[in-house]
Design a protein around this motif. Sequence first.
Motif, PDB file in Angstrom:
ATOM      1  N   ASN A 221       1.346  -5.904   2.658  1.00 17.24           N
ATOM      2  CA  ASN A 221       2.060  -6.576   3.923  1.00 17.24           C
ATOM      3  C   ASN A 221       3.705  -6.679   3.782  1.00 17.24           C
ATOM      4  O   ASN A 221       4.320  -6.210   4.672  1.00 17.24           O
ATOM      5  CB  ASN A 221       1.903  -8.046   4.472  1.00 17.24           C
ATOM      6  CG  ASN A 221       0.560  -7.688   5.098  1.00 17.24           C
ATOM      7  OD1 ASN A 221       0.281  -7.142   6.297  1.00 17.24           O
ATOM      8  ND2 ASN A 221      -0.393  -7.828   4.598  1.00 17.24           N
ATOM      9  N   ALA A 222       4.528  -6.505   3.087  1.00 21.55           N
ATOM     10  CA  ALA A 222       5.822  -6.536   2.688  1.00 21.55           C
ATOM     11  C   ALA A 222       6.877  -5.259   2.399  1.00 21.55           C
ATOM     12  O   ALA A 222       7.880  -5.040   2.462  1.00 21.55           O
ATOM     13  CB  ALA A 222       6.315  -7.392   1.427  1.00 21.55           C
ATOM     14  N   VAL A 223       5.878  -4.022   1.652  1.00 16.08           N
ATOM     15  CA  VAL A 223       6.456  -3.341   1.261  1.00 16.08           C
ATOM     16  C   VAL A 223       5.971  -2.120   2.863  1.00 16.08           C
ATOM     17  O   VAL A 223       5.800  -1.925   3.891  1.00 16.08           O
ATOM     18  CB  VAL A 223       5.826  -2.556  -0.055  1.00 16.08           C
ATOM     19  CG1 VAL A 223       5.673  -3.376  -1.525  1.00 16.08           C
ATOM     20  CG2 VAL A 223       4.472  -2.095   0.685  1.00 16.08           C
ATOM     21  N   ASP A 224       6.803  -0.684   2.164  1.00 18.49           N
ATOM     22  CA  ASP A 224       7.273  -0.113   2.985  1.00 18.49           C
ATOM     23  C   ASP A 224       6.048   1.242   2.900  1.00 18.49           C
ATOM     24  O   ASP A 224       5.462   2.107   3.878  1.00 18.49           O
ATOM     25  CB  ASP A 224       8.343   0.843   3.252  1.00 18.49           C
ATOM     26  CG  ASP A 224       9.624  -0.354   3.808  1.00 18.49           C
ATOM     27  OD1 ASP A 224      10.042   0.351   4.553  1.00 18.49           O
ATOM     28  OD2 ASP A 224      10.209  -1.383   2.578  1.00 18.49           O
ATOM     29  N   MET A 225       5.731   1.528   1.876  1.00 19.78           N
ATOM     30  CA  MET A 225       4.305   2.325   1.558  1.00 19.78           C
ATOM     31  C   MET A 225       3.553   2.428  -0.221  1.00 19.78           C
ATOM     32  O   MET A 225       4.530   1.089  -0.730  1.00 19.78           O
ATOM     33  CB  MET A 225       4.474   3.333   0.885  1.00 19.78           C
ATOM     34  CG  MET A 225       5.538   3.882  -0.079  1.00 19.78           C
ATOM     35  SD  MET A 225       5.291   5.631  -0.621  1.00 19.78           S
ATOM     36  CE  MET A 225       7.435   5.952   0.529  1.00 19.78           C
ATOM     37  N   ASN A 246      -2.332  -2.034   7.787  1.00 22.79           N
ATOM     38  CA  ASN A 246      -1.515  -1.415   8.667  1.00 22.79           C
ATOM     39  C   ASN A 246      -0.074  -0.540   7.442  1.00 22.79           C
ATOM     40  O   ASN A 246       0.845  -0.432   8.260  1.00 22.79           O
ATOM     41  CB  ASN A 246      -0.868  -1.371   9.717  1.00 22.79           C
ATOM     42  CG  ASN A 246      -2.360  -1.628  10.542  1.00 22.79           C
ATOM     43  OD1 ASN A 246      -2.677  -1.290   9.989  1.00 22.79           O
ATOM     44  ND2 ASN A 246      -2.207  -2.282  11.667  1.00 22.79           N
ATOM     45  N   THR A 247      -0.658  -0.437   6.099  1.00 24.17           N
ATOM     46  CA  THR A 247       0.771   0.217   5.329  1.00 24.17           C
ATOM     47  C   THR A 247       1.092   1.196   5.044  1.00 24.17           C
ATOM     48  O   THR A 247      -0.636   2.375   4.974  1.00 24.17           O
ATOM     49  CB  THR A 247       0.440  -0.374   4.220  1.00 24.17           C
ATOM     50  OG1 THR A 247       0.681  -2.128   4.245  1.00 24.17           O
ATOM     51  CG2 THR A 247       2.068  -0.305   3.005  1.00 24.17           C
ATOM     52  N   SER A 248       1.670   2.008   4.940  1.00 23.95           N
ATOM     53  CA  SER A 248       1.948   3.518   4.345  1.00 23.95           C
ATOM     54  C   SER A 248       1.120   3.406   3.457  1.00 23.95           C
ATOM     55  O   SER A 248       1.329   3.000   2.894  1.00 23.95           O
ATOM     56  CB  SER A 248       3.412   4.272   5.363  1.00 23.95           C
ATOM     57  OG  SER A 248       2.797   5.839   5.008  1.00 23.95           O
ATOM     58  N   VAL A 249       0.211   4.772   3.205  1.00 27.48           N
ATOM     59  CA  VAL A 249      -0.093   5.134   1.849  1.00 27.48           C
ATOM     60  C   VAL A 249       0.408   6.641   1.208  1.00 27.48           C
ATOM     61  O   VAL A 249       0.216   7.821   2.458  1.00 27.48           O
ATOM     62  CB  VAL A 249      -1.392   5.103   1.752  1.00 27.48           C
ATOM     63  CG1 VAL A 249      -2.228   5.548   0.386  1.00 27.48           C
ATOM     64  CG2 VAL A 249      -2.008   3.306   1.988  1.00 27.48           C
ATOM     65  N   VAL A 250       0.514   6.588  -0.057  1.00 33.61           N
ATOM     66  CA  VAL A 250       0.498   8.010  -0.500  1.00 33.61           C
ATOM     67  C   VAL A 250       0.091   8.406  -1.779  1.00 33.61           C
ATOM     68  O   VAL A 250      -0.181   7.433  -1.983  1.00 33.61           O
ATOM     69  CB  VAL A 250       2.054   8.862  -0.700  1.00 33.61           C
ATOM     70  CG1 VAL A 250       2.226  10.127  -1.967  1.00 33.61           C
ATOM     71  CG2 VAL A 250       2.804   8.595   0.203  1.00 33.61           C
ATOM     72  N   ALA A 251      -0.868   8.714  -1.794  1.00 37.54           N
ATOM     73  CA  ALA A 251      -2.188   9.558  -2.777  1.00 37.54           C
ATOM     74  C   ALA A 251      -2.526  10.333  -2.934  1.00 37.54           C
ATOM     75  O   ALA A 251      -2.371  11.655  -1.762  1.00 37.54           O
ATOM     76  CB  ALA A 251      -3.233   8.701  -2.492  1.00 37.54           C
ATOM     77  N   THR A 252      -2.895  11.297  -4.323  1.00 41.81           N
ATOM     78  CA  THR A 252      -3.487  11.967  -4.943  1.00 41.81           C
ATOM     79  C   THR A 252      -5.002  12.142  -4.143  1.00 41.81           C
ATOM     80  O   THR A 252      -5.807  11.532  -4.012  1.00 41.81           O
ATOM     81  CB  THR A 252      -3.434  12.048  -6.096  1.00 41.81           C
ATOM     82  OG1 THR A 252      -3.569  11.195  -7.134  1.00 41.81           O
ATOM     83  CG2 THR A 252      -2.518  12.422  -7.134  1.00 41.81           C
ATOM     84  N   ASP A 253      -5.452  13.614  -4.346  1.00 43.42           N
ATOM     85  CA  ASP A 253      -6.655  13.895  -2.895  1.00 43.42           C
ATOM     86  C   ASP A 253      -7.858  13.636  -4.618  1.00 43.42           C
ATOM     87  O   ASP A 253      -8.614  14.631  -5.164  1.00 43.42           O
ATOM     88  CB  ASP A 253      -6.530  15.593  -3.233  1.00 43.42           C
ATOM     89  CG  ASP A 253      -7.305  15.747  -2.380  1.00 43.42           C
ATOM     90  OD1 ASP A 253      -8.614  14.857  -1.775  1.00 43.42           O
ATOM     91  OD2 ASP A 253      -7.987  15.996  -1.765  1.00 43.42           O
ATOM     92  N   VAL A 254      -8.294  11.823  -4.486  1.00 44.32           N
ATOM     93  CA  VAL A 254      -8.780  12.231  -5.262  1.00 44.32           C
ATOM     94  C   VAL A 254     -10.163  11.062  -5.001  1.00 44.32           C
ATOM     95  O   VAL A 254      -9.718  10.709  -3.639  1.00 44.32           O
ATOM     96  CB  VAL A 254      -8.150  11.498  -6.949  1.00 44.32           C
ATOM     97  CG1 VAL A 254      -7.633  12.058  -7.796  1.00 44.32           C
ATOM     98  CG2 VAL A 254      -7.265   9.507  -6.586  1.00 44.32           C
TER      99      VAL A 254
END
Length: 321
Positions: A221-225, A246-254
């Motif tokens: 809840n505290a971070v930007d991603m 409701n936090t943005s995520v960047v992830a590999t296609d796994v």
Amino acid sequence: MMKILFVCSGNNNRISPFIKAQGESLANQGIDIKYFLVMKPGITGYIQEAIRLRRFLRDNRIDIIHAHYSLCGWCAVLAFSGIPIVLSLMGDDANGTYKAPGKKTFLSRLLILTSCLIQPFVDRIICKSAYMQRIVFNKKKMAMIPNGIALNDVCLLDKQEQKKRLGLDISIKYVLFLGNTKDVNKNFPLLERAFEFIKSEDIHLLAPYPIEHKQVIQYLNAVDMLVVPSLMEGSPNVVKEAMACNTSVVATDVGDIRWLFGEEKGYYITEHTVESLTAKMKEALGFTEKYGRTNGRKRIMDLELDSASVAKKIISLYKQL
């Protein structure tokens, strides 16, 4: 009342938190859940545990054995109880453990083999993601049921308040990595290299592992991603929890990442390269700066990945047996 025995690893004499959470969600639906912890490693250890399990089953009435992880499944099979067995494939027992993109370790290939050989001896097989299904030969035995998350525990919290509680600077943007930085499969070095290209005084990288689950929710809840650069995953709960916050995520296609994200804004799939990860992190930071939060929680609810919905699917499978 239906009586179910969870057979699972008892490392450090404790149950994995997400297995415990699944048991609690089933108990909330009126299922009587008991636990049998497999404590001894190795071939001889699993045989000894199978003998102990057989004694346990003689003294306790159980309707169905639900084994989590293929090696625990073998323990259940070798108990020769005649009780129906449901096997949940957990991740590396179906996908393998990777030492580099596309390169599995030798031991993990043997583990996948054990997951293939056990299939004639179990009655149902639960896969956490579509990718896992490729190793299941008899599709009639298979059900795809990802892990659910307890939305009552994974709640939306005020971002600035959580920063203060965690001792973070409210003026700084934070990128979060929640895995073990020494776990090769979690691929933290890739994130470190990519972060060098966006590093600035007002953007910091956090890697607080190990922490309690309550703190996980505070950080999300505290971070930007959240960044998940893993070489392989099954159906990562941390991604679902980030989405529920409701936090943005960047992830590999796994694993089931692509399915989880769908077309939802604020979620980005990266390749296993510094260039791709850097670009996607910049996009995520831009999204957060412009919009603040995502609509990930609604996506999780639309996919019926709350623990109660998932529990009902598992109970439906039990009733087939």
